[in-house]
Design a protein around this motif. Structure first.
Motif, PDB file in Angstrom:
ATOM      1  N   LEU A  28      -3.288  12.949   4.680  1.00  0.00           N
ATOM      2  CA  LEU A  28      -3.020  12.678   3.268  1.00  0.00           C
ATOM      3  C   LEU A  28      -1.888  11.660   3.133  1.00  0.00           C
ATOM      4  N   ASN A  29      -2.028  10.778   2.182  1.00  0.00           N
ATOM      5  CA  ASN A  29      -0.973   9.793   1.947  1.00  0.00           C
ATOM      6  C   ASN A  29       0.216  10.443   1.247  1.00  0.00           C
ATOM      7  N   ASP A  31       4.417   8.992  -0.351  1.00  0.00           N
ATOM      8  CA  ASP A  31       5.189   7.767  -0.630  1.00  0.00           C
ATOM      9  C   ASP A  31       6.392   7.587   0.283  1.00  0.00           C
ATOM     10  N   THR A  33       6.797   8.816   4.046  1.00  0.00           N
ATOM     11  CA  THR A  33       6.716   8.705   5.506  1.00  0.00           C
ATOM     12  C   THR A  33       6.508   7.245   5.913  1.00  0.00           C
ATOM     13  N   MET A  57      -4.231   5.020   9.333  1.00  0.00           N
ATOM     14  CA  MET A  57      -3.038   5.119   8.486  1.00  0.00           C
ATOM     15  C   MET A  57      -3.221   4.282   7.220  1.00  0.00           C
ATOM     16  N   ALA A  60      -5.663   5.870   4.700  1.00  0.00           N
ATOM     17  CA  ALA A  60      -5.016   6.952   3.940  1.00  0.00           C
ATOM     18  C   ALA A  60      -4.048   6.354   2.916  1.00  0.00           C
ATOM     19  N   LEU A  94       4.862  14.204   5.444  1.00  0.00           N
ATOM     20  CA  LEU A  94       3.569  13.898   6.069  1.00  0.00           C
ATOM     21  C   LEU A  94       2.726  15.175   6.177  1.00  0.00           C
TER      22      LEU A  94
HETATM   23  N1  TYC Z   1       2.412   5.444   2.047  1.00  0.00           N
HETATM   24  C1  TYC Z   1       3.406   5.430   3.105  1.00  0.00           C
HETATM   25  C2  TYC Z   1       4.371   4.279   2.899  1.00  0.00           C
HETATM   26  O1  TYC Z   1       4.081   3.398   2.114  1.00  0.00           O
HETATM   27  C3  TYC Z   1       2.763   5.298   4.491  1.00  0.00           C
HETATM   28  C4  TYC Z   1       1.803   6.384   4.744  1.00  0.00           C
HETATM   29  C5  TYC Z   1       0.483   6.088   5.089  1.00  0.00           C
HETATM   30  C6  TYC Z   1       2.170   7.729   4.648  1.00  0.00           C
HETATM   31  C7  TYC Z   1      -0.446   7.095   5.322  1.00  0.00           C
HETATM   32  C8  TYC Z   1       1.240   8.752   4.879  1.00  0.00           C
HETATM   33  O2  TYC Z   1      -0.951   9.388   5.437  1.00  0.00           O
HETATM   34  C9  TYC Z   1      -0.042   8.423   5.219  1.00  0.00           C
HETATM   35  N2  TYC Z   1       5.489   4.288   3.588  1.00  0.00           N
END
Ligand code: TYC
Length: 102
Positions: A28-29, A31, A33, A57, A60, A94
């Motif tokens: 899962l994404n 904002d 990690t 990555m 997601a 995460l």
């Molecule tokens: N969205 C995060 C960022 O912009 C990176 C990220 C990607 C986090 C995928 C979780 O499952 C993920 N830093």
């Protein structure tokens, strides 16, 4: 005269064609990690190469979630927990979840 030998019929074995249900591990994404950290976890826990990990990555990141792979239920749960725990140790939200395949 030959004796009659009663042979008890053996019950027919059920053909073992049923396969165990497989479970998807889903990333899962969020904002917070860092992208490189997500890639590192995918490589470490799911034995992906750099390119595949980066691609998963980014999927997601763009779509909100990405199916990583399918495993038996135990393996899926263990890997999702392990990967989520690596983020937790660094204070990242995460998250990896699991769900059964149709
Ligand atoms: N969205 C995060 C960022 O912009 C990176 C990220 C990607 C986090 C995928 C979780 O499952 C993920 N830093």
């Amino acid at each position: 005269m030959a004796e009659k030998v009663l042979v008890k019929p053996r019950p027919k074995l059920k053909p073992k064609t049923e396969r165990p249900k497989l479970w998807k591990v889903i990333l899962l994404n969020d904002d917070f990690t860092p992208r490189e950290f997500v890639v590192m976890v995918l490589k470490a826990v799911f034995r992906m190469g750099e390119e595949q990990a980066y691609h998963v990555m980014m999927t997601a990141h763009r779509k909100g979630a990405c199916v990583i792979a399918v495993f038996t239920r135990d393996v899926a749960d263990t890997k999702a927990k392990e990967a989520t725990e690596l983020g937790k140790q660094k204070g990242y939200p995460l998250y990896f979840t699991t769900e059964p395949e149709e």
